[in-house]
Design a protein around this motif. Structure first.
Motif, PDB file in Angstrom:
ATOM      1  N   UNK A   1       4.485   6.473 -10.813  1.00 34.98           N
ATOM      2  CA  UNK A   1       3.108   6.548 -10.322  1.00 34.98           C
ATOM      3  C   UNK A   1       2.170   5.833 -11.283  1.00 34.98           C
ATOM      4  N   UNK A   2       2.462   5.953 -12.580  1.00 40.32           N
ATOM      5  CA  UNK A   2       1.663   5.265 -13.588  1.00 40.32           C
ATOM      6  C   UNK A   2       1.749   3.758 -13.413  1.00 40.32           C
ATOM      7  N   UNK A   3       2.921   3.272 -13.053  1.00 36.48           N
ATOM      8  CA  UNK A   3       3.104   1.839 -12.825  1.00 36.48           C
ATOM      9  C   UNK A   3       2.193   1.337 -11.728  1.00 36.48           C
ATOM     10  N   UNK A   4       2.135   2.129 -10.637  1.00 36.75           N
ATOM     11  CA  UNK A   4       1.336   1.734  -9.481  1.00 36.75           C
ATOM     12  C   UNK A   4      -0.131   1.613  -9.881  1.00 36.75           C
ATOM     13  N   UNK A   5      -0.628   2.586 -10.633  1.00 35.19           N
ATOM     14  CA  UNK A   5      -2.017   2.554 -11.062  1.00 35.19           C
ATOM     15  C   UNK A   5      -2.260   1.365 -11.992  1.00 35.19           C
TER      16      UNK A   5
ATOM     17  N   UNK B   1      -2.868  -0.082  -1.544  1.00 36.59           N
ATOM     18  CA  UNK B   1      -2.560  -0.158  -2.973  1.00 36.59           C
ATOM     19  C   UNK B   1      -2.190   1.208  -3.525  1.00 36.59           C
ATOM     20  N   UNK B   2      -3.083   2.147  -3.322  1.00 35.78           N
ATOM     21  CA  UNK B   2      -2.784   3.512  -3.744  1.00 35.78           C
ATOM     22  C   UNK B   2      -3.652   4.424  -2.893  1.00 35.78           C
ATOM     23  N   UNK B   3      -3.302   5.696  -2.880  1.00 35.87           N
ATOM     24  CA  UNK B   3      -4.036   6.617  -2.016  1.00 35.87           C
ATOM     25  C   UNK B   3      -5.471   6.787  -2.513  1.00 35.87           C
ATOM     26  N   UNK B   4      -5.700   6.568  -3.811  1.00 34.12           N
ATOM     27  CA  UNK B   4      -7.056   6.709  -4.354  1.00 34.12           C
ATOM     28  C   UNK B   4      -7.938   5.542  -3.910  1.00 34.12           C
ATOM     29  N   UNK B   5      -7.410   4.319  -3.967  1.00 36.02           N
ATOM     30  CA  UNK B   5      -8.256   3.146  -3.697  1.00 36.02           C
ATOM     31  C   UNK B   5      -8.263   2.734  -2.230  1.00 36.02           C
ATOM     32  N   UNK B   6      -7.188   2.967  -1.505  1.00 39.40           N
ATOM     33  CA  UNK B   6      -7.131   2.520  -0.108  1.00 39.40           C
ATOM     34  C   UNK B   6      -6.603   3.624   0.819  1.00 39.40           C
ATOM     35  N   UNK B   7      -7.287   4.773   0.811  1.00 41.72           N
ATOM     36  CA  UNK B   7      -6.771   5.892   1.621  1.00 41.72           C
ATOM     37  C   UNK B   7      -6.711   5.546   3.111  1.00 41.72           C
TER      38      UNK B   7
ATOM     39  N   UNK C   1       3.407   9.544   8.308  1.00 39.48           N
ATOM     40  CA  UNK C   1       4.406   8.958   7.403  1.00 39.48           C
ATOM     41  C   UNK C   1       4.047   9.143   5.937  1.00 39.48           C
ATOM     42  N   UNK C   2       2.769   9.172   5.637  1.00 40.48           N
ATOM     43  CA  UNK C   2       2.398   9.299   4.229  1.00 40.48           C
ATOM     44  C   UNK C   2       2.563  10.730   3.730  1.00 40.48           C
ATOM     45  N   UNK C   3       2.302  11.682   4.610  1.00 37.49           N
ATOM     46  CA  UNK C   3       2.463  13.074   4.151  1.00 37.49           C
ATOM     47  C   UNK C   3       3.935  13.390   3.906  1.00 37.49           C
ATOM     48  N   UNK C   4       4.842  12.672   4.585  1.00 42.76           N
ATOM     49  CA  UNK C   4       6.266  12.847   4.277  1.00 42.76           C
ATOM     50  C   UNK C   4       6.536  12.462   2.823  1.00 42.76           C
ATOM     51  N   UNK C   5       5.897  11.381   2.382  1.00 42.49           N
ATOM     52  CA  UNK C   5       6.086  10.953   0.993  1.00 42.49           C
ATOM     53  C   UNK C   5       5.490  11.965   0.027  1.00 42.49           C
ATOM     54  N   UNK C   6       4.324  12.475   0.397  1.00 43.49           N
ATOM     55  CA  UNK C   6       3.693  13.472  -0.475  1.00 43.49           C
ATOM     56  C   UNK C   6       4.613  14.662  -0.668  1.00 43.49           C
TER      57      UNK C   6
END
Ligand code: HEC
Ligand code: HEC
Ligand code: HEC
Ligand code: HEC
Length: 392
Positions: A260-264, A330-336, A300-305
């Motif tokens: 997750x750190x990599x993604x950020x 990009x990430x759930x924070x920047x492109x929800x 589909x995203x909540x499955x990942x969560x």
């Protein structure tokens, strides 16, 4: 009559259980190989939900003291993935898991050779993993004493030792392995699959199951002179029924947070998103949005969560819109607004459409689905059947 009793005597000699001689002993060789960085299955489909280091460990912990003992535990190499930042995190987590599981020997072969030694050394030191490798500074062989067995495990075909049980780890092909002489057992990590062991001359050849979906168990019956009298082989399937080892799960959770750190870290400021997202389409296609919301694509995203993988690039690529492309998720924070499998994954990206409705969108074909519905992730995929479920 004389012949009959002679016959009975001979039969007795042949059939008397080996235990009476007290000379045949059993050793289990438990092995993996060609894991390719697969720390655990993605869980996309129950049909492919097999493997994973936490299950290997859980399985062994549950069986080690009785039916599997004495045993030697070996990885025949190629346990890492590509040399990328995420690939390195996988290699690290894989090795830590091997350390916790207490592998007796781990081979560094083609894939491991792509990674520098100073990457491995701190992990090897901390987890005391017995590496065998053709590349310095590692040993080419390790000796393992288990029960009364003296075992030589090596990656060098020249390095077999008289008076020991000799196990060679290699990633040359099965065919080439068949030409190597002098070894009792060869474990191949070329990525090929032998359902049953192959006997070549006096050597038993087995293959590590790619991605660790199954654990190999080769049981040898060994006579007093060290000769293999007999052998059996089975695959232990690693399904979700197997309880995970929580210590290994901790390693995997740590891996997830590092990923997750990599993604950020790789994030650029979201430059004016070029994908629009379903909410925008819904301004004019409300009914289509409503029907889409009823499909699993919308969740589909909540499955990942739920799986703790919502920031893993290797997962979001199929569970969001346009990941890895300019203007995509990009990430759930920047492109929800681009989480989940939305309209534009199927209909394509076409910003002009909003101003010019007459522009035809790209046709939605089977090929569009196959980008995500691969054999591994969606083994049940059948185009007409699946299409029916998402029609709107
Ligand atoms: C190549 C595309 C692809 C990748 C990569 C991918 N998935 Fe999936 N995933 C799918 C598809 C397609 C389905 C639906 C499968 C089906 O039902 O036929 C799915 C379904 C799922 C489900 C739902 C299972 C259920 O039955 O409820 C979960 C959970 C999941 N994926 C997790 C993950 C995780 C975790 C990763 C990363 C390790 C991942 N996926 C990577 C395509 C992908
Ligand atoms: C961008 C990746 C992607 C594309 C493209 C895609 N899907 Fe999916 N699909 C998924 C994922 C991910 C899931 C699982 C969602 C979940 O439950 O988490 C899924 C689930 C499904 C399901 C539900 C499976 C079930 O058993 O209920 C159907 C049906 C489906 N997709 C049909 C299609 C069809 C038909 C196409 C092509 C027209 C398509 N998908 C294109 C990623 C994709
Ligand atoms: C999984 C792939 C998929 C997703 C996601 C999807 N669609 Fe579709 N859509 C299709 C397919 C396939 C058709 C054509 C088949 C049909 O008639 O249903 C279609 C048809 C349409 C049509 C009608 C086209 C026509 O010829 O009349 C519209 C409009 C549309 N979709 C809009 C949307 C919108 C808006 C969303 C998002 C809220 C969306 N779609 C999400 C696959 C998808
Ligand atoms: C400003 C309104 C508007 C927006 C926003 C909009 N559309 Fe459309 N769309 C239309 C109109 C109007 C048509 C033409 C309808 C017709 O001809 O029946 C159309 C047609 C379509 C069609 C079928 C026509 C074809 O050539 O395949 C699809 C598919 C479609 N839109 C998808 C989308 C998607 C996906 C989005 C979001 C990215 C979107 N639309 C956003 C108004 C809009």
């Amino acid at each position: 009559m004389k012949y009959l009793s002679l016959l009975i005597l001979m039969l007795l000699i042949i059939l008397l259980p080996p235990a009476i001689y007290g000379q045949v002993k059993t050793l289990n060789i438990i092995y993996t190989g060609s894991m390719n960085g697969e720390l655990e299955p993605c869980g996309c489909s129950p049909k492919t939900d097999f493997g994973g280091v936490a299950r290997i460990s859980g399985y062994l912990a549950g069986h080690n003291n009785n039916e599997l003992s004495p045993c030697i535990l070996i990885d025949a190499g190629n346990f890492t993935d590509k040399d990328t930042p995420q690939g390195r995190l996988k290699a690290e987590a894989m090795l830590k898991s091997f350390g916790i599981i207490k592998y007796d020997a781990v081979a560094f072969l083609k894939k491991e050779k792509g990674l520098p030694e100073d990457f491995f050394s701190p992990i090897l030191k901390e987890y005391k993993i017995p590496v065998v490798s053709g590349m310095p500074p590692y040993e080419q062989s390790v000796s393992v004493n288990r029960d009364t067995f003296k075992i030589n495990v090596s990656v060098d075909p020249e390095n077999y030792r008289e008076g020991r049980l000799n196990i060679l780890l290699t990633d040359v092909s099965v065919r080439e392995s068949g030409l190597i002489k002098g070894w009792d057992v060869i474990i191949v990590s070329s990525g090929e699959i032998l359902d049953e062991p192959l006997k070549a001359n006096e050597t038993i050849i087995v293959t590590g199951y790619p991605k660790g979906k199954k654990l190999g168990i080769l049981t040898l019956q060994i006579g007093r002179g060290g000769e293999i009298k007999n052998y059996e082989h089975r695959w232990q399937l690693l399904g979700s029924d197997i309880e995970e080892d929580t210590r290994v799960r901790d390693v995997l959770n740590d891996y997830d947070s590092k990923v997750a750190g990599l993604l950020t870290a790789s994030e650029n400021p979201p430059a004016g998103t070029s994908y629009l997202g379903a909410a925008k389409c819904a301004e004019c296609h409300q009914l289509f949005e409503e029907s889409w919301k009823k499909t699993r694509h919308a969740g589909a995203f909540s499955s990942l969560k739920q799986a703790g993988k919502s920031a893993d690039p290797e997962c979001v690529v199929c569970h969001t819109v346009g990941f890895g492309e300019e203007g995509g998720f990009r990430s759930i924070e920047t492109t929800p607004e681009l989480a989940n499998v939305q309209c534009e994954e199927c209909h394509g990206l076409d910003r002009e459409h909003i101003d010019d409705f007459s522009r035809p969108m790209r046709p939605v074909t089977k090929a569009v689905c196959l980008k995500c519905h691969t054999q591994d992730n969606s083994p049940d995929f059948d185009y007409p059947v699946y299409l029916e479920k998402i029609k709107h």
